[in-house]
Every structure is written in structure tokens, then in C-alpha cells.
Scaffold this active site. Structure first.
Site, PDB file in Angstrom:
ATOM      1  N   LYS A 129       0.819  -1.216   0.000  1.00 20.63           N
ATOM      2  CA  LYS A 129       0.000   0.000   0.000  1.00 20.63           C
ATOM      3  C   LYS A 129       0.846   1.257   0.000  1.00 20.63           C
ATOM      4  O   LYS A 129       0.384   2.319  -0.419  1.00 20.63           O
ATOM      5  CB  LYS A 129      -0.971  -0.007   1.175  1.00 20.63           C
ATOM      6  N   LYS A 211      -4.284 -10.038  -6.433  1.00 20.32           N
ATOM      7  CA  LYS A 211      -5.588 -10.370  -5.857  1.00 20.32           C
ATOM      8  C   LYS A 211      -6.637  -9.364  -6.325  1.00 20.32           C
ATOM      9  O   LYS A 211      -6.303  -8.207  -6.632  1.00 20.32           O
ATOM     10  CB  LYS A 211      -5.523 -10.426  -4.333  1.00 20.32           C
ATOM     11  N   LYS A 214     -10.299  -3.715  -4.352  1.00 26.72           N
ATOM     12  CA  LYS A 214     -11.132  -2.540  -4.624  1.00 26.72           C
ATOM     13  C   LYS A 214     -10.272  -1.329  -4.931  1.00 26.72           C
ATOM     14  O   LYS A 214     -10.754  -0.338  -5.444  1.00 26.72           O
ATOM     15  CB  LYS A 214     -12.062  -2.273  -3.454  1.00 26.72           C
TER      16      LYS A 214
HETATM   17  P1  ATP Z   1      -7.874  -3.320  -0.830  1.00 25.70           P
HETATM   18  O1  ATP Z   1      -8.280  -3.650  -2.189  1.00 25.70           O
HETATM   19  O2  ATP Z   1      -7.901  -1.857  -0.535  1.00 25.70           O
HETATM   20  O3  ATP Z   1      -6.622  -4.034  -0.410  1.00 25.70           O
HETATM   21  P2  ATP Z   1      -9.525  -5.288   0.087  1.00 25.70           P
HETATM   22  O4  ATP Z   1     -10.328  -5.498  -1.113  1.00 25.70           O
HETATM   23  O5  ATP Z   1      -8.410  -6.230   0.405  1.00 25.70           O
HETATM   24  O6  ATP Z   1      -8.980  -3.846   0.105  1.00 25.70           O
HETATM   25  P3  ATP Z   1     -10.364  -5.300   2.823  1.00 25.70           P
HETATM   26  O7  ATP Z   1     -11.357  -4.423   3.476  1.00 25.70           O
HETATM   27  O8  ATP Z   1      -8.948  -5.019   3.134  1.00 25.70           O
HETATM   28  O9  ATP Z   1     -10.551  -5.256   1.265  1.00 25.70           O
HETATM   29  O10 ATP Z   1     -10.689  -6.815   3.119  1.00 25.70           O
HETATM   30  C1  ATP Z   1     -11.891  -7.304   3.645  1.00 25.70           C
HETATM   31  C2  ATP Z   1     -11.837  -8.811   3.716  1.00 25.70           C
HETATM   32  O11 ATP Z   1     -11.897  -9.355   2.391  1.00 25.70           O
HETATM   33  C3  ATP Z   1     -10.563  -9.399   4.346  1.00 25.70           C
HETATM   34  O12 ATP Z   1     -10.893 -10.504   5.149  1.00 25.70           O
HETATM   35  C4  ATP Z   1      -9.749  -9.813   3.168  1.00 25.70           C
HETATM   36  O13 ATP Z   1      -8.855 -10.863   3.492  1.00 25.70           O
HETATM   37  C5  ATP Z   1     -10.825 -10.269   2.197  1.00 25.70           C
HETATM   38  N1  ATP Z   1     -10.382 -10.137   0.817  1.00 25.70           N
HETATM   39  C6  ATP Z   1     -10.006  -9.007   0.197  1.00 25.70           C
HETATM   40  N2  ATP Z   1      -9.670  -9.244  -1.073  1.00 25.70           N
HETATM   41  C7  ATP Z   1      -9.842 -10.575  -1.271  1.00 25.70           C
HETATM   42  C8  ATP Z   1      -9.656 -11.448  -2.387  1.00 25.70           C
HETATM   43  N3  ATP Z   1      -9.243 -10.991  -3.540  1.00 25.70           N
HETATM   44  N4  ATP Z   1      -9.930 -12.755  -2.233  1.00 25.70           N
HETATM   45  C9  ATP Z   1     -10.371 -13.233  -1.060  1.00 25.70           C
HETATM   46  N5  ATP Z   1     -10.559 -12.473   0.037  1.00 25.70           N
HETATM   47  C10 ATP Z   1     -10.305 -11.162  -0.048  1.00 25.70           C
END
Ligand code: ATP
Ligand code: LTN
Length: 346
Positions: A129, A211, A214
Site C-alpha cells: 500500500k 488479488k 477494490k
Molecule cells: P484493498 O483492495 O484496498 O486491499 P480489500 O479489497 O483487500 O482492500 P479489505 O477491506 O482489506 O478489502 O478486506 C476485507 C476482507 O476481504 C478481508 O478478510 C480480506 O482478506 C478479504 N479479501 C479481500 N480481497 C480478497 C480477495 N481478492 N480474495 C479473497 N478475500 C479477499
């Protein structure tokens, strides 16, 4: 020296007759996506009868990247609506907003005293990040995992359901809790990550090495929970696939493997069964059925979201009552922490 103590990584389940306590958190940073649903919320919903659950909308964490007042408020409400629309039962769980419970910030400060600078520097989420710009990112982005440790330790959580990307933060939480316990006496429960093999890492639709996220600048790389059915079908059609025509799970075909994994979770099938179902039918047929599976999973959630959007008082009540329950528990933990560490009390 106390700062060098590391916890042996014991993964055995705690022996207890009571329901295990679960705490998980999610950032209100907009654009909730299919990865969040399959990797996080879906598991919260599947396990809500089994455990004593608390789910936290971590708005203080969201401050670690630049936000505005209005977007943060809108994202908190939208996320609370989404969590409930996706099936989390607010009568069976404690759903609350982190900043409504002041003890999170207080415990974060105390835990910083047993967290090593070097440990935080090694966190891969910080490296990702900060994008190598560690002179100009906020200090909050750096200490983010300590606030996460406070979220978990305040509620004596035994289990923390998260996606694979959060494993390192839960290990840090255990190390920090262990060090505090060594220094001041038994105070915190050491939590374990609860990472499901299915859905733990849904990959981006335009690059299977990343991965689904968002924060991606390309909206075609993720399926947002708010995407319209036609948009979902279009994004799946455009999703990158590997060369060839056969639907096969193969480490050499990461893009296709990711799509098969999404299909298999949504249809509760093994990847091998998906492979069999689409034998000889090609990418076109597979992608079209995958698009329909996603639409079928998401449409009812969107419908409930519309209802919740139309009656904001429902979620207001849920979050108010959740904050009350969370505060009562957290203040008990903080009294224990202050007493153990010799803080205040005058
Ligand atoms: P960012 O994209 O900003 O890194 P994020 O999409 O990872 O954010 P978070 O709010 O950090 O979203 O994560 C919320 C939950 O969703 C966490 O438990 C995280 O492990 C899970 N998660 C996020 N992205 C994935 C993914 N691609 N696959 C599976 N689980 C995910
Ligand atoms: N860091 C997590 C969100 C998060 C969390 C938590 C998860 C904050 N506090 C406590 C589990 C438990 C993330 O980025 N997904």
C-alpha cells in the site's frame, strides 16, 4: 530481552466447552467486491450459528489512506447495509463501527509499546500500500496492524476469519499478545486465523498474479457488489484467460484456474467436477455460465440492499445496539489491561 521474544507458531485449536469467540473486520473503503464476499462475508454468514461473533467496520483503519468526511460516512453506511444484505444476522452477531468504541484507539497505543518497528516494516500489506513511498505515506498506514491487533485482542477472539492476505497480521497479533502476556502476566487470548481453502484469494480478472482488489484503478479487474447483471456478464466475458480451449485446472493456467475456483464456490462443486461439466465445451460456454452464477448470487443481495437503503433507521439501530454491546465488552478488557500495565486508575 523482551522485545526479541517470538511466539512458537502453534496452530492447534483451543480446548473449550463454550462457543469460540470470533472477531473480524472490514474497511469501509468503497467498492465491496466479489473477493470480499467469497473470501470474507460468505464465511461469516456460514459460521454465524457456530460461534459467538463480532464484526467490526474499521473506519479508523480507513483513515490510513486519504479520505473525505462525506465519502467515509457514505462508505460506512453502505458497508453496514451490504453486510446485513449478504446475510449476516444482526440479532445473532455484534455488528459495530470501530470508532464508536474508544477502547480500540487506547489499546492500540498500549500495544505499540510491545510492537517492534522492524516487525511493522516487514508487513507485506504496508509494502504494497505504501508503493515504496514510505517517506510520504501516513504513519497510520505503518501502525495499521497494531490497531488491527487491538480490534482482535479487545474481544478475546479465539478465531479471526480472513482472507489469505491477512495471515501475517494475525501472526503479528499473536506475537504482540504473547509479548504483553510475558511482560505483564496472562491478559490476552492468542487468536488463530481462520482461512478457508476456498475463496481465500480470488484473483484479479485482468491479472491473475494480483488479488482482486477494490483499490485497483481498473474497474474491469473486479466484480463490484453493485455491478448490474449486464456489467457482470460483460466483465466475465472480458476476463483474461490462458491460451487453449479446454476448461482445466492447471497451475500453468492461473487465470482460468481463478475463474473455475469462483464457479466451484458459487455452485458448491469441486474444481474437478467443474472441469468435467465443461469438458469439450470451450471458454465461451464456461464464461457465460460463470456470469450467470455470479448474477444469481449477487441479485438477491442487491435486492435486500435496495430495501435497506430505503429504511436507514434499520441500520442505525443495528449499529447503535452493536456499539453498546461491543463497548461493554471492550471496557472490561481495557480495565484489565490498565490494571496489569499500571496505568492510571486515580
Ligand atoms: P484493498 O483492495 O484496498 O486491499 P480489500 O479489497 O483487500 O482492500 P479489505 O477491506 O482489506 O478489502 O478486506 C476485507 C476482507 O476481504 C478481508 O478478510 C480480506 O482478506 C478479504 N479479501 C479481500 N480481497 C480478497 C480477495 N481478492 N480474495 C479473497 N478475500 C479477499
Ligand atoms: N486489515 C484487514 C481489516 C481488519 C481486520 C481487523 C480483519 C481490520 N481489523 C480485525 C480481521 C480482524 C484488511 O485489510 N482486510
Amino acid at each position: 530481552m523482551a522485545t526479541q521474544q517470538q511466539l512458537p507458531r502453534v496452530e492447534s485449536a483451543p480446548q473449550t466447552d463454550r462457543k469460540l469467540r470470533v472477531l473480524s473486520g472490514i474497511q469501509p473503503s468503497g467498492n465491496f467486491h466479489l473477493g470480499n464476499y467469497l473470501g470474507a462475508i460468505r464465511n461469516w454468514v456460514n459460521q454465524q450459528e457456530m460461534y459467538d461473533n463480532s464484526f467490526c467496520i474499521v473506519d479508523l483503519h480507513a483513515l490510513s489512506l486519504a479520505t473525505t468526511r462525506d465519502s467515509l460516512r457514505a462508505n460506512i453506511r453502505n458497508l453496514a447495509n451490504t453486510i446485513v444484505a449478504a446475510g449476516v444476522d444482526p440479532d445473532a452477531c455484534t455488528l459495530f463501527v470501530q470508532s464508536d468504541v474508544a477502547e480500540h484507539s487506547e489499546l492500540c497505543w498500549v500495544l505499540q509499546s510491545v510492537t517492534q518497528f522492524g516487525e511493522l516494516r516487514r508487513m507485506t500489506q504496508f509494502k504494497d500500500k505504501s508503493g515504496g513511498q514510505d517517506e510520504s505515506v501516513s504513519a497510520a498506514l505503518f501502525t495499521y496492524p497494531v490497531l488491527q491487533a487491538a480490534d482482535i485482542l479487545l474481544y478475546d477472539a479465539d478465531l479471526v476469519p480472513v482472507g489469505e492476505d491477512q495471515k501475517q497480521h494475525i501472526e503479528l497479533t499473536r506475537d504482540v499478545a504473547y509479548r504483553f502476556n510475558q511482560r505483564y502476566g496472562e491478559t490476552f487470548v492468542l487468536p488463530r486465523p481462520d482461512i478457508k481453502p476456498d475463496g481465500a484469494r480470488i484473483m484479479s480478472l485482468d491479472d491473475p498474479a494480483k488479488k482482486m482488489s477494490k483499490s485497483s484503478p481498473n474497474p474491469n479487474s473486479y466484480i463490484a457488489l453493485g455491478d448490474k447483471p449486464d456489467e457482470i456478464r460483460r466483465k466475465i466475458k472480458r476476463a483474461v484467460t490462458d491460451s487453449g480451449t479446454e476448461i482445466v485446472v492447471d497451475p500453468g493456467k492461473p487465470a482460468l484456474t481463478n475463474l473455475i475456483s469462483i464457479y466451484s464456490i458459487l455452485n458448491e462443486m469441486t474444481p474437478e467436477a467443474v472441469q468435467e461439466q465443461f469438458a469439450g465445451r470451450g471458454y465461451g460456454a464456461f464464461k457465460s455460465e460463470l456470469g450467470e452464477s455470479i448474477v444469481t448470487a449477487i441479485e438477491p443481495i442487491q435486492q435486500r440492499l435496495l430495501e435497506l437503503d430505503a429504511s436507514p433507521e434499520i441500520i442505525d439501530g443495528v449499529l447503535r445496539s452493536g456499539a453498546g454491546k461491543a463497548r461493554a465488552y471492550a471496557s472490561g478488557t481495557m480495565t484489565r489491561v490498565r490494571e496489569r500495565a499500571g496505568l492510571g486508575g486515580y
